[in-house]
Design an enzyme around this catalytic site. Structure first.
Site, PDB file in Angstrom:
ATOM      1  N   HIS A  87      52.668  52.739  52.458  1.00  0.00           N
ATOM      2  CA  HIS A  87      53.279  51.462  52.842  1.00  0.00           C
ATOM      3  C   HIS A  87      52.266  50.615  53.622  1.00  0.00           C
ATOM      4  O   HIS A  87      51.502  51.141  54.431  1.00  0.00           O
ATOM      5  CB  HIS A  87      54.539  51.719  53.687  1.00  0.00           C
ATOM      6  CG  HIS A  87      55.366  50.484  53.862  1.00  0.00           C
ATOM      7  ND1 HIS A  87      55.027  49.487  54.745  1.00  0.00           N
ATOM      8  CD2 HIS A  87      56.495  50.074  53.232  1.00  0.00           C
ATOM      9  CE1 HIS A  87      55.926  48.517  54.661  1.00  0.00           C
ATOM     10  NE2 HIS A  87      56.823  48.840  53.756  1.00  0.00           N
ATOM     11  N   GLU A 156      54.526  45.934  46.488  1.00  0.00           N
ATOM     12  CA  GLU A 156      54.984  45.149  47.631  1.00  0.00           C
ATOM     13  C   GLU A 156      53.847  44.264  48.140  1.00  0.00           C
ATOM     14  O   GLU A 156      52.983  44.742  48.902  1.00  0.00           O
ATOM     15  CB  GLU A 156      55.420  46.075  48.776  1.00  0.00           C
ATOM     16  CG  GLU A 156      56.573  46.979  48.451  1.00  0.00           C
ATOM     17  CD  GLU A 156      57.287  47.438  49.721  1.00  0.00           C
ATOM     18  OE1 GLU A 156      58.475  47.155  49.844  1.00  0.00           O
ATOM     19  OE2 GLU A 156      56.636  48.039  50.587  1.00  0.00           O
TER      20      GLU A 156
END
Ligand code: PGA
Length: 237
Positions: A87, A156
């Site tokens: 992430h 993302e």
């Protein structure tokens, strides 16, 4: 099967988690997989629920005794089936780099855990026209060193996370196709790709129209269980 993965990050206290669980929609939709990814201390609160359970971290060390770390074996014993790796907040604030992602993915796989590997370009890379180059690097430098089976990619864009901004539907669609194509070219397998970054009840329906998109990784909007229900219903349309 479409996926809605909810990344709680470091949000919600234990009483809030208990309320959240009470209010969770009782929706078991065969065509949808809801993956709940709470903070580590709350995993056991979720382990009996009829949804998939994910974790935001796993130790990069498989066989060492290390204070503060969590192992794949421990995660398995909590009914966890997914591990999120890479992430952008972990890249940025915890200085995690490719070798960490490789070790974490290998550790997860050693314990039969599936992996959601997050990739995405910065605003600077986007503005310089380097999005595809960045994504290809994030993919090959990590996935060349692991077994690709049971890995899902979450695309993302860093600039879209928590910002209220998203790429256009066309941009997401092209990027998802790019990711699937280069992975197929490199590893001879077609994998699932999720989109993440400022998804909410209002925009999920339109973005869900993208062909080839396998679902969503959602942060902020998932912190309210009513939104989870609303998003699941929109994914059914
Ligand atoms: P957001 O976060 O939905 O709040 O933008 C997504 C994520 O960081 O996974």
């Amino acid at each position: 099967m479409k996926i809605l993965a909810c990344n709680f990050k470091n949000k919600l206290t234990l009483p809030e988690i208990n309320n959240y669980i009470k209010e969770l929609p009782d929706l078991n939709i065969p065509s949808l997989e809801l993956i709940l990814i709470p903070s580590l201390p709350y995993l056991s609160e979720f382990m009996e629920l009829p949804y998939s359970l994910g974790t935001q971290d796993i130790s990069s060390f498989m066989d060492k005794t290390i204070t503060g770390e969590i192992t794949g074996e421990q995660l398995k014993s909590l009914n966890v089936s997914y591990v999120m790796v890479g992430h952008s907040e972990r890249r940025l604030y915890k200085n995690e780099i490719n070798i960490d992602f490789i070790n974490k993915i290998n550790h997860a796989k050693e314990n039969d855990l599936k992996v959601i590997y997050c990739i995405g370009e910065s605003l600077e890379a986007k503005e310089n026209g380097d999005t595809y180059m960045v994504l290809e690097k994030q993919i090959s430098e990590v996935l060349n060193n692991v077994n690709i089976k049971d890995i899902i990619i979450a695309y993302e864009p860093v600039w879209a996370i928590g910002s209220g901004k998203t790429p256009t539907k066309e941009e997401i669609s092209e990027t998802v196709e790019f990711i699937k194509d280069i992975i197929e070219e490199k590893y001879d397998t077609r994998i699932k790709v999720l989109y993440g970054g400022s998804i909410n009840v209002d925009n999920i329906e339109v973005i869900n129209k993208i062909k080839n998109l396998d679902g969503f990784l959602v942060g902020g909007a998932c912190l309210d269980s009513n939104n989870v229900k609303a998003m699941l219903l929109k994914l059914m349309l």
